[in-house]
Design a protein around this motif. Structure first.
Motif, PDB file in Angstrom:
ATOM      1  N   THR A 105       3.275   3.642   5.001  1.00  0.00           N
ATOM      2  CA  THR A 105       2.327   2.583   4.653  1.00  0.00           C
ATOM      3  C   THR A 105       1.990   2.610   3.166  1.00  0.00           C
ATOM      4  OG1 THR A 105       1.390   2.635   6.874  1.00  0.00           O
ATOM      5  CG2 THR A 105       0.035   1.638   5.146  1.00  0.00           C
ATOM      6  N   ALA A 109       3.120  -0.204   0.427  1.00  0.00           N
ATOM      7  CA  ALA A 109       2.006  -0.957  -0.160  1.00  0.00           C
ATOM      8  C   ALA A 109       1.936  -0.790  -1.678  1.00  0.00           C
ATOM      9  CB  ALA A 109       0.683  -0.516   0.466  1.00  0.00           C
ATOM     10  N   LYS A 120      -6.921  -7.386   5.842  1.00  0.00           N
ATOM     11  CA  LYS A 120      -5.985  -6.263   5.948  1.00  0.00           C
ATOM     12  C   LYS A 120      -4.689  -6.707   6.603  1.00  0.00           C
ATOM     13  CE  LYS A 120      -8.948  -2.198   6.084  1.00  0.00           C
ATOM     14  NZ  LYS A 120      -9.329  -1.021   6.895  1.00  0.00           N
ATOM     15  N   ARG A 121      -4.814  -7.524   7.633  1.00  0.00           N
ATOM     16  CA  ARG A 121      -3.615  -7.999   8.339  1.00  0.00           C
ATOM     17  C   ARG A 121      -2.707  -8.815   7.421  1.00  0.00           C
ATOM     18  NH1 ARG A 121      -2.929  -8.321  14.139  1.00  0.00           N
ATOM     19  NH2 ARG A 121      -4.277  -6.730  14.999  1.00  0.00           N
ATOM     20  N   LEU A 124      -1.002  -6.371   5.025  1.00  0.00           N
ATOM     21  CA  LEU A 124       0.058  -5.632   5.707  1.00  0.00           C
ATOM     22  C   LEU A 124       1.281  -6.513   5.915  1.00  0.00           C
ATOM     23  CD1 LEU A 124      -2.122  -3.716   8.308  1.00  0.00           C
ATOM     24  CD2 LEU A 124      -0.909  -2.715   6.383  1.00  0.00           C
ATOM     25  N   GLN A 125       1.058  -7.760   6.294  1.00  0.00           N
ATOM     26  CA  GLN A 125       2.158  -8.702   6.487  1.00  0.00           C
ATOM     27  C   GLN A 125       2.895  -8.924   5.168  1.00  0.00           C
ATOM     28  OE1 GLN A 125       0.939 -12.632   7.693  1.00  0.00           O
ATOM     29  NE2 GLN A 125       2.947 -13.110   8.538  1.00  0.00           N
ATOM     30  N   CYS A 127       3.239  -6.866   2.764  1.00  0.00           N
ATOM     31  CA  CYS A 127       3.979  -5.641   2.439  1.00  0.00           C
ATOM     32  C   CYS A 127       5.069  -5.307   3.455  1.00  0.00           C
ATOM     33  CB  CYS A 127       3.012  -4.452   2.340  1.00  0.00           C
ATOM     34  SG  CYS A 127       1.748  -4.640   1.090  1.00  0.00           S
ATOM     35  N   ILE A 129       4.470  -4.257   6.605  1.00  0.00           N
ATOM     36  CA  ILE A 129       3.982  -3.073   7.317  1.00  0.00           C
ATOM     37  C   ILE A 129       3.408  -3.516   8.664  1.00  0.00           C
ATOM     38  CG2 ILE A 129       2.305  -1.173   7.229  1.00  0.00           C
ATOM     39  CD1 ILE A 129       2.406  -1.469   4.130  1.00  0.00           C
ATOM     40  N   TYR A 131       1.019  -4.040  11.842  1.00  0.00           N
ATOM     41  CA  TYR A 131      -0.436  -4.133  11.927  1.00  0.00           C
ATOM     42  C   TYR A 131      -1.102  -2.834  12.384  1.00  0.00           C
ATOM     43  CZ  TYR A 131       0.479  -9.145  11.628  1.00  0.00           C
ATOM     44  OH  TYR A 131       0.915 -10.375  11.232  1.00  0.00           O
ATOM     45  N   GLU A 134      -3.062  -0.429   9.878  1.00  0.00           N
ATOM     46  CA  GLU A 134      -4.196  -0.897   9.076  1.00  0.00           C
ATOM     47  C   GLU A 134      -5.195   0.210   8.750  1.00  0.00           C
ATOM     48  OE1 GLU A 134      -6.665  -3.894  10.881  1.00  0.00           O
ATOM     49  OE2 GLU A 134      -6.460  -2.982  12.840  1.00  0.00           O
ATOM     50  N   ILE A 137      -4.941   1.616   5.138  1.00  0.00           N
ATOM     51  CA  ILE A 137      -5.196   0.755   3.973  1.00  0.00           C
ATOM     52  C   ILE A 137      -6.659   0.840   3.603  1.00  0.00           C
ATOM     53  CG2 ILE A 137      -5.211  -1.634   3.145  1.00  0.00           C
ATOM     54  CD1 ILE A 137      -2.422  -0.496   3.426  1.00  0.00           C
TER      55      ILE A 137
END
Length: 137
Positions: A105, A109, A120-121, A124-125, A127, A129, A131, A134, A137
């Motif tokens: 992660t 990131a 955060k979602r 993550l999307q 990057c 990564i 879900y 999370e 992060i």
């Protein structure tokens, strides 16, 4: 700063990259892709050669994350062969798996900016990564 964060920072600085495939290539880690069913990937060392095996049936974002996860094993615990990473173990409580998830992660990131109005979602999307990561992060 914890162990995994220091490890990621040191890796990025040493290899001048946050691309897990590029880092694996520089470290001379052999990457294989083959059909693995429900298994996403695994890491092993044989005769001082490191191997990462990835499921060929994953999309590019999944391959990138799983490669980063297995690279975490290769860097943090190079002598320790890991069991198969399955879809159900993305949320594993095993210390070594949690560390590999955090490594992946933070590595993926790196270089992406978390904007103030971004969830955060969404970050993550952006990057690539999953879900489930999370919490890192």
């Amino acid at each position: 700063m914890d162990y995994v964060t220091r490890c990621v920072d040191k890796t990025i600085k040493k290899y001048q990259s946050s691309d897990p495939f590029d880092i694996a290539n520089q470290k001379k880690i052999v990457i294989n892709e083959c059909p693995l069913g429900e298994t996403l990937g695994f890491y092993m060392m044989r005769r001082r050669t490191q191997f990462i095996t990835l499921n060929i049936d994953m999309n590019s974002h999944e391959k990138n994350f799983v490669c980063a996860h297995e690279l975490g094993h290769a860097i943090e615990y190079p002598e320790c062969n890991t069991s198969f990473l399955r879809k159900t173990t993305l949320t594993s409580i095993s210390k070594i798996e949690v560390q590999a998830n955090k490594f992946a992660t933070l590595l993926l990131a790196h270089g992406h900016k978390f904007e103030p109005r971004m969830t955060k979602r969404h970050f993550l999307q952006l990057c690539g990564i999953p879900y489930e990561m999370e919490r890192f992060i």
